[in-house]
Design a protein around this motif. Structure first.
Motif, short mmCIF file in Angstrom:
data_model
loop_
_atom_site.label_atom_id
_atom_site.label_comp_id
_atom_site.label_asym_id
_atom_site.label_seq_id
_atom_site.Cartn_x
_atom_site.Cartn_y
_atom_site.Cartn_z
N ILE A 145 11.82 35.97 17.62
CA ILE A 145 10.58 36.83 17.32
C ILE A 145 11.11 38.21 17.35
O ILE A 145 10.49 39.16 16.44
CB ILE A 145 9.62 36.57 18.30
N ASN A 146 12.30 38.80 18.13
CA ASN A 146 12.56 40.10 17.93
C ASN A 146 12.88 40.34 16.74
O ASN A 146 13.00 41.60 16.27
CB ASN A 146 13.55 40.46 19.14
N THR A 214 -0.59 35.48 26.11
CA THR A 214 -1.74 36.36 25.42
C THR A 214 -0.95 36.75 24.08
O THR A 214 -1.58 37.38 23.25
CB THR A 214 -1.99 37.63 26.25
N PHE A 215 0.58 36.48 24.20
CA PHE A 215 1.23 37.25 22.77
C PHE A 215 1.05 35.79 21.83
O PHE A 215 1.38 36.25 20.54
CB PHE A 215 2.68 37.15 23.48
N HIS A 216 1.08 34.68 22.34
CA HIS A 216 0.99 33.44 21.31
C HIS A 216 -0.13 32.94 20.98
O HIS A 216 -1.08 32.75 21.95
CB HIS A 216 1.70 32.33 21.99
N ALA A 217 -0.52 32.82 19.82
CA ALA A 217 -1.89 32.34 19.36
C ALA A 217 -2.09 31.11 19.93
O ALA A 217 -3.52 30.84 20.29
CB ALA A 217 -1.80 32.38 17.79
N LEU A 218 -1.18 30.29 20.25
CA LEU A 218 -1.46 28.94 20.86
C LEU A 218 -1.66 29.00 22.25
O LEU A 218 -1.84 27.98 22.99
CB LEU A 218 -0.50 27.91 20.50
N GLY A 219 -1.42 30.12 22.89
CA GLY A 219 -1.59 30.49 24.33
C GLY A 219 -0.85 29.84 25.43
O GLY A 219 -1.22 29.87 26.38
N ARG A 220 0.44 29.63 24.84
CA ARG A 220 1.42 29.27 25.79
C ARG A 220 2.74 29.58 25.28
O ARG A 220 2.88 29.89 24.27
CB ARG A 220 1.42 27.73 26.17
N SER A 248 9.28 30.32 11.81
CA SER A 248 8.75 31.12 13.29
C SER A 248 8.44 29.98 13.98
O SER A 248 7.61 28.94 13.63
CB SER A 248 7.79 32.00 12.96
N VAL A 249 8.97 29.89 15.21
CA VAL A 249 8.66 28.88 16.34
C VAL A 249 8.20 29.64 17.35
O VAL A 249 8.65 29.53 18.32
CB VAL A 249 9.70 27.79 16.58
N HIS A 254 3.97 35.94 15.84
CA HIS A 254 4.54 36.77 14.45
C HIS A 254 3.06 37.07 13.73
O HIS A 254 3.06 38.13 12.80
CB HIS A 254 5.38 35.98 13.35
N LEU A 255 1.95 36.29 13.96
CA LEU A 255 0.88 36.89 13.56
C LEU A 255 -0.05 37.69 14.13
O LEU A 255 -1.18 38.36 13.32
CB LEU A 255 0.02 35.55 12.83
N MET A 256 0.12 38.04 15.36
CA MET A 256 -0.63 38.75 16.20
C MET A 256 -0.69 40.00 16.09
O MET A 256 0.52 40.59 15.61
CB MET A 256 -0.24 38.33 17.67
#
Length: 259
Positions: A145-146, A214-220, A248-249, A254-256
């Motif tokens: 992600i970086n 909180t970083f990941h849209a899926l919450g984990r 992206s995994v 990456h959408l946030m």
């Protein structure tokens, strides 16, 4: 499920984390494996896990050494080709990182990070091209992600991953005429020993794992197996018309956007 039966795969950084998980996933799918890393004991543990997952012991090659040493890289490719007679997949997974910003960055640390995360991938891919040309093989680069999102505090690591992504895209175009596919995966936070090796205390790691929800849209945070399965897909014929992709995994990180 992807089919890697009889395919020969080189996996760097296979002694732990995503590299080990990828090796085990490939073993479950029938691949023959060349595993490399610096820690022989850990590599042997990975090899044992691969045998338990289904790859015969005589179909696993273990090569220890520093991936920044060109003799190690050459020996890895040569020994793999000699043992198995072919190379179908290269997974450039080896990676290091340290927490530092521009003002605290040690240039020796910067050079080492770029050597491991970028130069080794470039050189290994270069060495594997003649073999991958024969098999119409695949390269999968393990980015981050970086490489996609800018963040402070890990400058050299982030730069190296962005460079690796551009390398993926450029080389995908260069090798397309040889029918060699080149793709990358960009994981979000995956709980491994990587944060510990970056110098993060256990308490901070625990805080990160909680905060990253909180970083990941899926919450984990993600799991090693989720990245490994994606790498296996890209390495397999199931992804036969995919090249130059950054997959992206990251649970949607990456959408946030900050709110």
């Amino acid at each position: 499920m992807p089919d890697l039966r009889g395919k020969v795969a080189i996996i760097t950084g296979a002694s732990s984390g995503i590299g080990k998980g990828t090796a085990v996933e490939f073993a479950q799918l029938g691949a023959h494996l060349a595993l490399t890393g610096r820690n022989l004991e850990n590599l042997q543990a990975t090899a044992k896990a691969c045998v338990e997952a289904g790859t015969p012991e005589d179909k696993i090659l273990v090569v220890t050494g520093d991936i920044c040493d060109d003799e190690v890289r050459k020996n890895l490719v040569d020994q793999t080709a000699q043992k198995f007679g072919r190379i179908d997949v290269l997974v450039n997974n080896a990676g290091i990182g340290k927490f530092s910003d521009l003002e605290t960055l040690d240039m020796a640390e910067y050079d080492r990070t770029m050597d491991v995360n970028v130069r080794s991938a470039v050189r290994l891919t270069q060495l594997c091209v003649p073999h991958l040309t024969k098999t119409k093989g695949a390269v999968v680069n393990v980015s981050s992600i970086n490489g996609v999102r800018s963040m402070s505090g890990c400058l050299a690591y982030s730069m190296s991953k962005a460079t690796l992504d551009q390398f993926t895209r450029c080389v995908a175009l260069e090798l397309a005429s040889k029918q060699i596919r080149v793709n990358s995966v960009n994981p979000g936070v995956i709980p491994t020993d990587f944060f510990k090796t970056m110098g993060m205390p256990e308490e901070k790691i625990a805080q990160l794992m909680e905060r990253c929800k909180t970083f990941h849209a899926l919450g984990r945070p993600g799991e090693v197996s989720e990245v490994a399965k994606t790498i296996a897909f890209l390495a397999s014929s199931d992804a036969s018309f995919i090249t130059g992709a950054q997959l992206s995994v990251d649970g949607g990180w990456h959408l946030m956007c900050p709110r």
